[in-house]
Design a protein around this motif. Sequence first.
Motif, short mmCIF file in Angstrom:
data_model
loop_
_atom_site.label_atom_id
_atom_site.label_comp_id
_atom_site.label_asym_id
_atom_site.label_seq_id
_atom_site.Cartn_x
_atom_site.Cartn_y
_atom_site.Cartn_z
N ARG A 256 86.03 66.22 25.55
CA ARG A 256 86.63 65.31 24.73
C ARG A 256 87.80 65.84 24.04
O ARG A 256 87.56 66.99 23.30
CB ARG A 256 85.62 64.77 23.96
CG ARG A 256 86.19 63.67 22.85
CD ARG A 256 84.81 63.43 22.05
NE ARG A 256 84.55 64.52 21.16
CZ ARG A 256 83.58 64.70 20.42
NH1 ARG A 256 82.76 63.77 20.26
NH2 ARG A 256 83.37 65.80 19.69
N SER A 257 88.98 65.29 23.74
CA SER A 257 90.02 66.28 23.29
C SER A 257 90.08 65.79 21.80
O SER A 257 89.31 64.56 21.54
CB SER A 257 91.29 65.73 23.85
OG SER A 257 91.66 64.31 23.94
N GLN A 258 90.76 66.15 21.09
CA GLN A 258 90.95 66.19 19.69
C GLN A 258 91.69 64.56 19.49
O GLN A 258 91.47 64.02 18.59
CB GLN A 258 91.64 67.27 18.82
CG GLN A 258 91.79 66.84 17.42
CD GLN A 258 90.54 66.81 16.73
OE1 GLN A 258 89.37 67.42 17.12
NE2 GLN A 258 90.41 65.79 15.83
N GLU A 259 92.77 64.63 20.58
CA GLU A 259 93.48 63.38 20.30
C GLU A 259 92.74 62.11 20.55
O GLU A 259 93.10 61.10 20.03
CB GLU A 259 94.75 63.37 21.40
CG GLU A 259 95.89 64.45 21.27
CD GLU A 259 95.54 65.90 21.70
OE1 GLU A 259 94.50 65.95 22.33
OE2 GLU A 259 96.21 66.76 21.29
N LYS B 29 83.98 70.35 25.45
CA LYS B 29 84.77 70.63 26.64
C LYS B 29 85.60 69.56 27.00
O LYS B 29 86.68 69.64 27.78
CB LYS B 29 83.82 71.26 27.59
CG LYS B 29 83.16 72.59 27.45
CD LYS B 29 82.32 72.98 28.73
CE LYS B 29 81.40 74.06 28.45
NZ LYS B 29 80.25 74.22 29.43
N ASN C 275 91.18 61.49 35.20
CA ASN C 275 91.38 62.63 34.12
C ASN C 275 89.87 63.17 34.00
O ASN C 275 89.56 63.64 33.16
CB ASN C 275 91.71 61.98 32.72
CG ASN C 275 93.23 61.29 32.84
OD1 ASN C 275 94.07 62.01 33.28
ND2 ASN C 275 93.13 60.27 32.50
N LYS D 48 87.18 65.90 34.01
CA LYS D 48 86.99 67.36 34.14
C LYS D 48 86.02 67.95 34.99
O LYS D 48 85.10 67.17 35.55
CB LYS D 48 86.72 67.80 32.57
CG LYS D 48 87.39 67.19 31.38
CD LYS D 48 88.73 67.88 31.19
CE LYS D 48 89.75 67.61 29.94
NZ LYS D 48 89.76 66.54 29.52
N SER E 141 89.79 60.19 27.93
CA SER E 141 91.27 59.99 28.05
C SER E 141 91.69 58.89 26.94
O SER E 141 91.10 57.89 26.79
CB SER E 141 91.66 59.92 29.30
OG SER E 141 91.52 58.74 29.83
N ARG F 67 99.69 61.24 24.77
CA ARG F 67 99.89 61.61 23.15
C ARG F 67 99.23 60.35 22.37
O ARG F 67 98.88 59.29 22.79
CB ARG F 67 101.44 61.38 22.93
CG ARG F 67 102.16 62.82 23.63
CD ARG F 67 103.37 62.82 23.17
NE ARG F 67 104.16 63.71 24.20
CZ ARG F 67 105.46 63.09 24.53
NH1 ARG F 67 106.00 62.34 23.78
NH2 ARG F 67 106.18 64.11 25.30
#
Length: 163
Positions: A65-68, A63, A121, A123, A12, A157
């Motif tokens: 890890r976000s692109q942000e 799955k 956070n 998953k 996160s 964000r």
Amino acid sequence: MIKTILIATDFSLESLDILKKVLNKKNNENDENQYNILFVSGYDMGDSITDLLFTTKHSVLGKIRSQEFCDACTIIKNKYPNLIHKINYDIFSGSFQRTFNFYLEVINVDEAYYSASKSKNLKKNQFEINNYLRKNKHVVPHEVITITPEFIPERGRLAEVFL
């Protein structure tokens, strides 16, 4: 000299506060070493033969890890080019302390950091490695206290990296 820093993470943006604090401290100390940053999260692969055969590290990281998160890592790497040699991501899928100790030995960790607060956070199938890190026999882990206000409009964000 290139050293390795392991950071226990949930992938996160809040977990990047650990990296920012560590790099800021090293920058203020005029540290001349370069560091390979390794973000590690625990992941339970399950017992299904199909999952074990056809699940790769890349698909699991996709799955959880976000692109942000990746974009924020790039921003931090650009901010500290003299300190960061490379940023990598990994999962630990073991369930025993000796497995984690062997993992640390193989990747040759010089420093390890984890958050003092519990992750909110995680998953599905993801778990914290903080307990494994505290009990390991190869490196002294450092607890980093990250304080985030209850309400910030940038929470979750990419702009949160600049706070």
